[in-house]
Each structure stands twice: as C-alpha cells, then as structure tokens.
Design an enzyme around this catalytic site. Structure first.
Site, PDB file in Angstrom:
ATOM      1  N   ASN A   1      -7.874  -3.200  14.023  1.00 15.71           N
ATOM      2  CA  ASN A   1      -9.230  -3.500  13.549  1.00 15.71           C
ATOM      3  C   ASN A   1      -9.230  -4.694  12.595  1.00 15.71           C
ATOM      4  O   ASN A   1     -10.185  -4.899  11.859  1.00 15.71           O
ATOM      5  CB  ASN A   1      -9.834  -2.272  12.864  1.00 15.71           C
ATOM      6  CG  ASN A   1      -9.030  -1.829  11.645  1.00 15.71           C
ATOM      7  OD1 ASN A   1      -8.053  -2.473  11.279  1.00 15.71           O
ATOM      8  ND2 ASN A   1      -9.439  -0.747  11.013  1.00 15.71           N
TER       9      ASN A   1
ATOM     10  N   GLU B   1      -9.824  -2.101   5.189  1.00 14.33           N
ATOM     11  CA  GLU B   1     -10.487  -1.823   6.457  1.00 14.33           C
ATOM     12  C   GLU B   1     -11.757  -2.668   6.588  1.00 14.33           C
ATOM     13  O   GLU B   1     -12.254  -3.203   5.598  1.00 14.33           O
ATOM     14  CB  GLU B   1     -10.843  -0.329   6.520  1.00 14.33           C
ATOM     15  CG  GLU B   1      -9.665   0.615   6.302  1.00 14.33           C
ATOM     16  CD  GLU B   1      -8.715   0.696   7.499  1.00 14.33           C
ATOM     17  OE1 GLU B   1      -8.568  -0.299   8.247  1.00 14.33           O
ATOM     18  OE2 GLU B   1      -8.088   1.747   7.678  1.00 14.33           O
TER      19      GLU B   1
ATOM     20  N   HIS C   1      -7.437  -5.102   9.964  1.00 10.11           N
ATOM     21  CA  HIS C   1      -7.191  -4.841   8.539  1.00 10.11           C
ATOM     22  C   HIS C   1      -5.890  -5.525   8.104  1.00 10.11           C
ATOM     23  O   HIS C   1      -5.005  -5.771   8.919  1.00 10.11           O
ATOM     24  CB  HIS C   1      -7.192  -3.334   8.216  1.00 10.11           C
ATOM     25  CG  HIS C   1      -5.994  -2.555   8.654  1.00 10.11           C
ATOM     26  ND1 HIS C   1      -5.993  -1.189   8.739  1.00 10.11           N
ATOM     27  CD2 HIS C   1      -4.745  -2.928   9.023  1.00 10.11           C
ATOM     28  CE1 HIS C   1      -4.802  -0.767   9.119  1.00 10.11           C
ATOM     29  NE2 HIS C   1      -4.030  -1.797   9.314  1.00 10.11           N
TER      30      HIS C   1
ATOM     31  N   ASP D   1       0.824  -1.210   0.000  1.00 13.23           N
ATOM     32  CA  ASP D   1       0.000   0.000   0.000  1.00 13.23           C
ATOM     33  C   ASP D   1       0.857   1.258   0.000  1.00 13.23           C
ATOM     34  O   ASP D   1       2.072   1.206   0.216  1.00 13.23           O
ATOM     35  CB  ASP D   1      -0.960  -0.001   1.204  1.00 13.23           C
ATOM     36  CG  ASP D   1      -0.324  -0.497   2.488  1.00 13.23           C
ATOM     37  OD1 ASP D   1       0.918  -0.432   2.604  1.00 13.23           O
ATOM     38  OD2 ASP D   1      -1.053  -0.948   3.383  1.00 13.23           O
TER      39      ASP D   1
END
Ligand code: PGA
Length: 252
Positions: A135, A142, A137, A67
C-alpha cells in the site's frame, strides 16, 4: 531521486550493500536507520559477509530501527528487535545498545518523543534503509498518514496485517498497533535508500517514484527528499516507464 533497476533480488541486495558498506567505511561513526521485513534480509546477509571477510567495522555505528509492534517484548521471536538481532546485530560487531522504539512503553507518546530526541542527540540519521508496503507505506506510515508526524503510534492497515500474517500463526495473531518513525523523521535522514522486489510491489513503486505526492501513497513523499536512491528488481520496476526498467537513472 535516483533509481537503480536490477535483474534480480540478489543484485538489488548487492547494490544496497555497496551503499551501506560505503557509508560505514567512509564514516565509521555513521548513524543508520534500519528496516525489518523480507526485503532487506539479503542486504543484512551481505553486510555480515563483508564484516567477516574484510572486517567492515560496525563498532562505532549507531542504529535506529524504523518501527516495532506495540506490546511485543524484545525477546519475542516476532518482534522486530528479535529479527534484527537474528539477521544482523548478533552477527557483526555493532554495539549492543542498538536503538528501537519501545513497544512495551507504558507511556507511548513519551517514548515516541524520546525516540526522536535521541535521534537528534546522535546527530541525525546519515542513511535510512526502507522497504515499501504493497500500500506504499514506509515504516508503518500507512496511507493517509500525516506527513508532518514524527515517531508515533500507528494502527496497522488491514492490508498490512494480511501481508504480515505470514510471520505469525494466523492473521488474528498480528498486532494491530505499532510505533513507527514518522514521515518527518524519515525525511530528516540525510540519505535514504528504498528497496523493493517482486511483482506485488510494482504498483507501490510506481506510486512512490512517479505518482502524485500524496498521503494516500506515503512513499511518494520521497520525491521531495534531496538524496534518495530507489533500488528495485525488474519485477518491482515493471509498472514504471520503460526507460526506468533497466540500469541506473537520475529521475530529477
Ligand atoms: P517486506 O515488508 O520487506 O516484508 O515486504 C516491507 C514493508 O512492509 O515495509
């Protein structure tokens, strides 16, 4: 899925190093998918040491990063491009054309499509390194991501922005958007290693390893991948069933 629970961050990094170094040694033309963040720093330090001490050769390796923030130029010290050069690429003999999503692309959808095409043209990813967010991810996929997405533009969750604020002057400075390999891109990698350390990752690790497979916990999709190794320290394993809190196990 195989899980290796180690006593410390250093040991977690060593286990990951054995897998990545072994991959490159056995297949010098490997295509690696790489992650940024605090978690893999020890892995990169170790790979640099293996390169310097016994000459592990990265000259034929191709790398794709997971990313990049949108709007972040490669020379910006907060870019993932910069991070990878500082921690790894500039310290080994990897080819200069390491491949990143283009955070400054004018046409983001076209850049995303081109990224997946390039991965395919290079023969696909042999080994993908992943961290995990609090979370759950992976990359910047997400919660509530579409599992079928390939590389795409993502809006970062508030929780991710807060977690990443430590790398910036303040929370306001954290970019709101990124380009990330999608879940489908990640699932096409032939082998995946997921690293996690520290108590703040324990819940995410539990969801990834034994929660329901659901877009609410993006890493849970890895339960459906045929060759995943999860490497965690004791703290990150602390919410897993007792039997997985030490040693190495095949889960299924
Ligand atoms: P970290 O980030 O390694 O800095 O904890 C992991 C992630 O958000 O995927």
């Amino acid at each position: 899925m195989r899980i290796i629970t180690t006593e410390s961050y250093q040991e977690m990094s060593l286990e990951a190093t054995k897998i990545v170094a072994g991959q490159v040694y056995l297949k010098p033309t490997s295509v690696l998918g790489l992650a940024t963040g605090s978690t893999p720093e020890g892995l990169y330090d170790n790979l640099v040491a293996v390169h310097r001490t016994i000459g592990l050769d990265f000259s034929e390796v191709t790398t794709f990063n997971l990313d990049e923030y949108i709007g972040m130029a490669p020379e910006n010290p907060q870019s993932y491009h910069y991070f990878m050069h500082k921690h790894f690429f500039d310290l080994v003999n990897v080819r200069p054309e390491n491949i990143f999503p283009d955070g400054c692309a004018e046409d983001v959808p076209a850049a995303c499509k081109a990224y997946d095409k390039l991965i395919r043209e290079k023969g696909g990813i042999d080994l993908q390194v992943l961290g995990i967010g609090r979370n759950a991810h992976i990359g910047f996929n997400e919660p509530d991501v579409k599992f079928e997405a390939t590389t795409h533009k993502v809006k970062l969750d508030d929780e991710t922005i807060q977690a990443n604020a430590r790398f910036f002057e303040d929370e306001e400075a954290v970019p709101r958007y990124a380009i990330s390999m999608g879940i489908k891109t990640i699932m096409l990698a032939r082998h995946v290693i997921l690293l996690a350390n520290g108590p703040e990752k324990a819940e995410a690790v539990k969801k990834a390893v034994c929660g329901s497979v659901s877009p609410a916990a993006p890493a849970s999709i890895l339960q459906l991948h045929q060759d995943v190794t999860v490497i965690v320290d004791r703290a990150a394993a602390s919410m897993l069933p007792e039997e997985y809190q030490h040693g190495a196990h095949e889960i299924f």
